[in-house]
Design a protein around this motif. Sequence first.
Motif, PDB file in Angstrom:
ATOM      1  N   GLU A 283     -30.045  33.105  12.817  1.00  0.00           N
ATOM      2  CA  GLU A 283     -29.909  33.017  14.282  1.00  0.00           C
ATOM      3  C   GLU A 283     -31.252  33.160  15.005  1.00  0.00           C
ATOM      4  O   GLU A 283     -31.368  32.833  16.192  1.00  0.00           O
ATOM      5  CB  GLU A 283     -28.928  34.081  14.801  1.00  0.00           C
ATOM      6  N   HIS A 284     -32.270  33.628  14.277  1.00  0.00           N
ATOM      7  CA  HIS A 284     -33.597  33.778  14.884  1.00  0.00           C
ATOM      8  C   HIS A 284     -34.579  32.702  14.427  1.00  0.00           C
ATOM      9  O   HIS A 284     -35.783  32.792  14.722  1.00  0.00           O
ATOM     10  CB  HIS A 284     -34.171  35.160  14.558  1.00  0.00           C
ATOM     11  N   ASN A 285     -34.091  31.703  13.709  1.00  0.00           N
ATOM     12  CA  ASN A 285     -34.993  30.674  13.179  1.00  0.00           C
ATOM     13  C   ASN A 285     -35.890  30.073  14.250  1.00  0.00           C
ATOM     14  O   ASN A 285     -37.107  29.915  14.059  1.00  0.00           O
ATOM     15  CB  ASN A 285     -34.189  29.553  12.505  1.00  0.00           C
ATOM     16  N   ARG A 286     -35.313  29.719  15.387  1.00  0.00           N
ATOM     17  CA  ARG A 286     -36.085  29.006  16.402  1.00  0.00           C
ATOM     18  C   ARG A 286     -37.122  29.887  17.088  1.00  0.00           C
ATOM     19  O   ARG A 286     -37.989  29.378  17.801  1.00  0.00           O
ATOM     20  CB  ARG A 286     -35.154  28.381  17.435  1.00  0.00           C
ATOM     21  N   LYS A 287     -37.045  31.187  16.875  1.00  0.00           N
ATOM     22  CA  LYS A 287     -38.077  32.073  17.393  1.00  0.00           C
ATOM     23  C   LYS A 287     -39.262  32.179  16.429  1.00  0.00           C
ATOM     24  O   LYS A 287     -40.340  32.618  16.814  1.00  0.00           O
ATOM     25  CB  LYS A 287     -37.496  33.465  17.658  1.00  0.00           C
ATOM     26  N   ALA A 288     -39.025  31.764  15.185  1.00  0.00           N
ATOM     27  CA  ALA A 288     -40.082  31.805  14.174  1.00  0.00           C
ATOM     28  C   ALA A 288     -40.692  30.434  13.915  1.00  0.00           C
ATOM     29  O   ALA A 288     -41.865  30.332  13.567  1.00  0.00           O
ATOM     30  CB  ALA A 288     -39.543  32.382  12.871  1.00  0.00           C
ATOM     31  N   PHE A 289     -39.882  29.374  14.059  1.00  0.00           N
ATOM     32  CA  PHE A 289     -40.396  28.018  13.850  1.00  0.00           C
ATOM     33  C   PHE A 289     -39.490  27.019  14.556  1.00  0.00           C
ATOM     34  O   PHE A 289     -38.299  27.282  14.786  1.00  0.00           O
ATOM     35  CB  PHE A 289     -40.510  27.677  12.359  1.00  0.00           C
ATOM     36  N   THR A 290     -40.049  25.867  14.906  1.00  0.00           N
ATOM     37  CA  THR A 290     -39.288  24.846  15.611  1.00  0.00           C
ATOM     38  C   THR A 290     -38.636  23.892  14.616  1.00  0.00           C
ATOM     39  O   THR A 290     -39.020  23.838  13.448  1.00  0.00           O
ATOM     40  CB  THR A 290     -40.189  24.027  16.551  1.00  0.00           C
ATOM     41  N   PRO A 291     -37.662  23.101  15.061  1.00  0.00           N
ATOM     42  CA  PRO A 291     -37.064  22.096  14.172  1.00  0.00           C
ATOM     43  C   PRO A 291     -38.068  21.059  13.685  1.00  0.00           C
ATOM     44  O   PRO A 291     -37.810  20.371  12.693  1.00  0.00           O
ATOM     45  CB  PRO A 291     -35.984  21.442  15.056  1.00  0.00           C
ATOM     46  N   HIS A 292     -39.208  20.948  14.388  1.00  0.00           N
ATOM     47  CA  HIS A 292     -40.225  19.967  14.012  1.00  0.00           C
ATOM     48  C   HIS A 292     -41.313  20.564  13.116  1.00  0.00           C
ATOM     49  O   HIS A 292     -42.342  19.920  12.873  1.00  0.00           O
ATOM     50  CB  HIS A 292     -40.856  19.371  15.267  1.00  0.00           C
TER      51      HIS A 292
END
Length: 349
Positions: A283-292
Amino acid sequence: MVEVQRIHSQLLDGTDKQSPHDVVEWMGAMQAQDLAMAKWAIGVRLPHGSRQQVEADLAEGRILRLHILRPTWHYVSASDVRWMVALSGTRIRPAYLNYGGKRFDLSPHTCGRFCERIAHMLAGHHHLTKQEITERLAQEGMPFATAQVNYMLCMAEADGLVCSGREKSRKHTYALLDERVPPCPLPCREEALSLLARKYFRSHSPATLEDFTWWSGLSATEARQALQSIVGELETLPTDSLPLYRHHTCPDAPLTADTVHLLPPYDELLISYKSRAYSLPPEHNRKAFTPHGVFFPVVCRNGKIIGNWQKTVRRGAVEITTIPFDDRQRKIPKNPLQKAIKRYLDFWG
């Protein structure tokens, strides 16, 4: 726990390595597209190392920076660079030529002429930035766009022609690989696959076959072959999903103290695994890295990624601010955090 064992294998628990070169050689290859913060990726794994030590190993060619494996920028030790280039270059170069050739109108003949000219430019231990190479080519009647030069330099790396040279004003330069690392006998492909698997599982355990395939850039078939060649060195850990393999050198022991690290963007603790769930709640993935694929600086506590951090400079003073992912992580223990901040500031001097 998996995340704690990875802290041990990734040299984040107080390593016995004595030099930046030793760290990179242990890790196999360390992603390094952020020129400055990649140095900290080495420094955070050295209890007392400094930026000057990392830059000295880079300047002397004990550590090299080039596109290899997946490919993207990596640090590789001089002792490993030739067999790694030979292993991955045969796969990387056609991909570059196919994509770059279609998109930027780069024929094999054009790329060949480019390599001939830069080999002449760099001969005699001349280390040039990409801008200097582009300008000199234009002066010789070979004008290229920046994107074209980027792709042809990557192909020259895949061919084992060029690698990193000494920095100029904090800018990356290119040098001839033969002048940085003398030619030497190379292992056969099967031996090279075993070497790569051993380096990965020794320094990234526990990990899955899928993690290794992602990190190495190998085909699924070659990755399985590489893993099978060292299976006697691995222990298979019970899991509810994909098998985890731990190298016999990886300690199975708890951390001796509450430990906090300020990790740079693209650090191996996150980027070297296809699945990051053991260290980072999804759930915190997008705070550590972007989908790109853009990675941010993160705070690691006892192997778990718990927040971001940032540096600001006010009136000549450096301030480090941490931003926890959620309220449960807001009370990062003061002493381990201050120790991590001091280590970061000491590294940069």
